[in-house]
Write an enzyme that holds these catalytic residues in place. Structure first.
Site, mmCIF file in Angstrom:
data_model
loop_
_atom_site.group_PDB
_atom_site.id
_atom_site.type_symbol
_atom_site.label_atom_id
_atom_site.label_comp_id
_atom_site.label_asym_id
_atom_site.label_seq_id
_atom_site.Cartn_x
_atom_site.Cartn_y
_atom_site.Cartn_z
ATOM 1 N N ASP A 1 0.830 -1.190 0.000
ATOM 2 C CA ASP A 1 0.000 0.000 0.000
ATOM 3 C C ASP A 1 0.869 1.246 0.000
ATOM 4 O OD1 ASP A 1 -2.758 1.030 2.131
ATOM 5 O OD2 ASP A 1 -2.327 1.304 0.007
ATOM 6 N N SER B 1 -6.953 -5.307 -6.036
ATOM 7 C CA SER B 1 -8.186 -5.732 -5.405
ATOM 8 C C SER B 1 -9.343 -5.565 -6.378
ATOM 9 C CB SER B 1 -8.433 -4.877 -4.165
ATOM 10 O OG SER B 1 -9.778 -4.955 -3.777
ATOM 11 N N GLU C 1 -11.972 -4.182 -5.660
ATOM 12 C CA GLU C 1 -12.440 -2.808 -5.461
ATOM 13 C C GLU C 1 -11.623 -1.822 -6.285
ATOM 14 O OE1 GLU C 1 -14.825 -2.224 -3.146
ATOM 15 O OE2 GLU C 1 -14.935 -4.227 -2.333
ATOM 16 N N ASN C 2 -10.390 -2.177 -6.642
ATOM 17 C CA ASN C 2 -9.544 -1.236 -7.378
ATOM 18 C C ASN C 2 -10.018 -1.008 -8.795
ATOM 19 O OD1 ASN C 2 -7.958 -0.974 -5.186
ATOM 20 N ND2 ASN C 2 -6.215 -2.089 -5.946
ATOM 21 N N PHE C 3 -10.948 -1.815 -9.276
ATOM 22 C CA PHE C 3 -11.493 -1.550 -10.602
ATOM 23 C C PHE C 3 -12.266 -0.239 -10.616
ATOM 24 C CE2 PHE C 3 -10.244 -4.832 -13.290
ATOM 25 C CZ PHE C 3 -10.291 -6.054 -12.663
ATOM 26 N N HIS D 1 3.772 3.355 -9.094
ATOM 27 C CA HIS D 1 3.525 1.913 -9.204
ATOM 28 C C HIS D 1 4.764 1.187 -9.724
ATOM 29 C CE1 HIS D 1 -0.617 1.955 -8.035
ATOM 30 N NE2 HIS D 1 -0.897 2.903 -8.911
ATOM 31 N N ASN E 1 1.609 3.378 -2.858
ATOM 32 C CA ASN E 1 2.301 3.817 -4.070
ATOM 33 C C ASN E 1 1.862 5.204 -4.491
ATOM 34 O OD1 ASN E 1 3.587 1.393 -4.210
ATOM 35 N ND2 ASN E 1 2.143 0.470 -5.625
ATOM 36 N N ARG E 2 0.537 5.435 -4.425
ATOM 37 C CA ARG E 2 0.052 6.724 -4.936
ATOM 38 C C ARG E 2 0.432 7.866 -4.021
ATOM 39 N NH1 ARG E 2 -6.082 5.853 -6.054
ATOM 40 N NH2 ARG E 2 -5.908 4.797 -4.048
ATOM 41 N N ARG E 3 0.379 7.605 -2.688
ATOM 42 C CA ARG E 3 0.750 8.682 -1.761
ATOM 43 C C ARG E 3 2.234 9.005 -1.873
ATOM 44 N NH1 ARG E 3 -1.805 6.255 3.395
ATOM 45 N NH2 ARG E 3 -2.279 4.613 1.906
#
Lengths: 319, 347
Positions: free
Chosen positions: B48, B93, B95-97, B65, B50-52
């Site tokens: 967890d 995940s 949910e990541n879609f 990423h 990567n984006r931050r």
């Protein structure tokens, strides 16, 4: 830095050019620098001879590693001891300075600044000593304390997970003890009602007002409950009451939340490390887990810190 | 000298070959030291942050990423050298879609490229006994990535020494649901005829003949034996688990119940466990989540519910390195020692 800067640069250039710069063999050569000896599968006699040649070197190396290992672990234990000693002393001082004096007003004042409170709080308690001596009394005491804090803070549901489920056998005594504690805190006339639930046992309620819901959960409500649900579903499919394709995550979720417990918002573990001890796996999907390292026992300051951390958490749900 | 020059000089020093050689030696020494103690067999990483990390360092999200992928390569090297048998990572995940379409496409392209490259190094993977498995809902993988996934998994199926489980796309609830459904399917397919070579008819006949040898005048038993043999013929077709079960239906005529199902009472935790995606892997020892988020977020819920030490670290995933992993490993080893002492003192 695990990979040397030169290799990293080469790899990144290759990646940017769409992997046209390096051929597969060159990439393998790049990786080979970092990989250890491949595990040997054949044990030929010639290899054994070379091993005995370097036996002394190997022995010395093994000894150095063992010594270093003991040394590193000694330093680590020392560090942990110093850290837990310091934390124990400071938490004692803070808990004396900021004591709640068994009054709901103090707690309400402490949580008033928090933007968000959990609707369903869950805690994991441990029965010490295998239940011998006064361990059960201590457990009931802890449950009563946390229930009083929740009632004062305005958290409507509290679920207590204890692996052996011993409290489920003493439900009426637990109910009485918690009600007693709430009376001490809130006074006889303003005491909130308490409803005590456990799977497979009738609920015990004190008044029929809205108050604190206390749910007792044990190891049987975790994987075993899911096994029971699977058995029921299998029987239903065998008797052709439902089709196997109709069973989705929603169906299972509905059953488990009705029968066992809904999803908690916040889970507090009073052990020094996070170990779920068999907590029901299905419900804990998006639960914030709070645990303070080197913590010992149930304390109000930990409860408050957990609520503060919960208020700061952001829920993105994958997005 | 200003701060900028100092930091430049510091960077130049740490990136110079002698410094890097020393650091490599230190890393190998540290890993060799920790190997002397207990080593976890199965470690799970929730990658967890990567984006931050990308936002903090003012680079593109997709760059974050890519750096995350490099961190994964580092971690795999460390774990392999330490002797960890199975590493499970949460790559994507379900949910990541819901994320922005461009980001999802970028992630899928990253997956495709890396898998394609991996497929070209089959021999290297075979030499180290490395196996790649992709866990998750296969029907949600986009069509252009699916052939690479299948190829990578097929190629390394036979290796057993070092397993990398990539959870893509995965949610733990979907895994538990599919495990439950697979168990239900197993128990609602008609049970095959018993393959045991033992015959109930023979056993009952032998016992009755023993009785008649011992007590000659009792002829009543002999009269009832034809009925018993008719009943036990039907018994022979039951599954072996219920062969000795006294409650099993004995004399059902064949017309009303054509299929005999296994008894659902035989479902245990191990049955469901055997249908999860990680059934062949050892139990989960360590669960690490980076970026200071203290949730499990639908990852490995079934596996980490007991005897798994869960760590929440505050660094972001692209920064994760040996220096973050060593305290985790040390604490785990220390805790294992304490638990062993407690067990032995209890006995």
């Amino acid at each position: 830095m695990s990979f040397t800067t030169k290799d990293t640069k080469l790899y990144r250039e290759d990646e940017k050019s769409g992997h046209r710069r390096l051929r597969p063999e060159q990439r393998e050569a790049l990786a080979k620098n970092y990989l250890p000896e491949p595990p040997s599968r054949e044990r030929s006699s010639s290899r054994a001879k070379t091993q005995s040649h370097f036996g002394v070197r190997r022995l010395v190396k093994a000894q150095i590693y063992t010594l270093l290992y003991l040394f590193v672990h000694a330093i680590f234990s020392l560090y942990i001891r110093i850290r837990s000693g310091y934390r124990a002393v400071s938490s004692r001082v803070v808990s004396i300075l900021r004591h709640h004096y068994n009054s709901p007003e103090y707690i309400a004042r402490d949580v008033a600044t928090l933007p968000r409170l959990p609707n369903h709080l869950s805690i994991i308690l441990t029965l010490e000593n295998g239940g011998k001596g006064d361990a059960l009394e201590k457990l009931v005491n802890e449950v009563s304390e946390v229930a009083a804090w929740c009632a004062a803070a305005g958290i409507p549901t509290l679920s207590v997970y204890e692996k052996t489920g011993v409290l489920k056998r003493y439900m009426s005594q637990t109910h009485r003890s918690v009600c007693q504690r709430l009376k001490v805190w809130f006074g006889k006339h303003q005491v909130p009602s308490l409803a005590l639930f456990a799977r497979g046992a009738p609920a015990i309620r004190s008044h029929h007002r809205q108050g604190l819901d206390l749910i007792l959960v044990s190891e049987d409500d975790g994987r075993e409950a899911m096994v029971d649900l699977t058995r029921v579903l299998t029987e239903m499919v065998q008797k052709e009451k439902i089709a196997a394709d109709d069973i989705t995550a929603d169906v299972i979720d509905n059953e488990l939340s009705e029968a066992v417990m809904r999803e908690p918002d916040l889970l507090i573990s009073f052990e020094p490390y996070v170990d779920l001890q068999g907590y029901p796996p299905w419900v804990i999907r998006l639960t914030e887990i709070y645990c303070a390292p080197d913590n010992q026992g149930v304390g109000y300051q930990l409860f408050l810190q957990a609520l503060r951390k919960f208020a700061q958490a952001t829920f993105k749900l994958g997005k | 000298m200003s701060d900028l020059y100092l930091s430049h000089i510091r960077n130049w020093f740490w990136k110079s070959p002698p410094a890097e050689w020393v650091m490599r030696g230190a890393r190998d020494l540290l890993i060799g030291t920790l190997k002397q103690g207990p080593i976890p067999k199965h470690v799970a990483f929730e990658m967890d942050g990567n984006r931050r990390f990308a936002k903090n360092h003012k680079i593109e999200t997709i760059e974050g990423h890519h750096l995350g992928f490099e961190a994964l390569a580092r971690v795999l090297e460390i774990c392999y050298k330490c002797g960890v048998k199975v590493v499970t990572v949460y790559a994507f995940s379900i949910e990541n879609f819901n994320r922005p379409r461009g980001e999802v496409k970028g992630l899928m392209a990253l997956a495709k490229v890396k898998l394609e490259q991996l497929v070209q190094h089959g021999e290297l993977l075979d030499r180290y006994g490395a196996c790649i498995r992709v866990l998750g809902e296969r029907d949600l993988i986009p069509d252009d990535v699916l052939p690479f996934v299948d190829r990578a998994v097929e190629m390394t199926k036979h290796n057993k020494d070092a397993v990398l489980n990539i959870c893509f796309p995965y949610t733990s609830r979907a895994e538990m649901t599919s495990a439950i459904k697979a168990t239900i399917d197993e128990f609602t397919s008609p049970s095959p005829p018993s393959k045991a070579p033992f015959s109930q008819t023979r056993i009952t006949q032998k016992i009755r003949s023993n009785y008649s040898k011992r007590t000659e005048p009792l002829g009543s038993i002999r009269e009832s034996s034809p009925d018993a043999s008719a009943k036990s013929d039907l018994d022979d077709s039951m599954s072996s688990t219920t062969a000795l079960d006294p409650e099993s239906p004995k004399s059902e005529p064949a017309a009303t119940k054509p299929r005999k199902f296994p008894n659902p009472e035989n479902i245990t935790v191990d049955t469901i466990n055997g249908h999860t995606y990680t059934a062949e892997c050892p139990p989960l020892d360590i669960f690490i989540r980076t970026s200071n988020v203290t949730r499990l977020s639908d990852f490995m819920l079934w596996q980490c519910h007991e005897n798994t030490h869960i760590f929440f670290l505050s660094c972001f995933w692209p920064e994760f390195d040996l220096w973050h992993f060593v305290p985790v490993l040390l604490e785990w080893q220390w805790r294992q020692k304490k638990l062993l002492e407690k067990e032995s003192s209890r006995k």
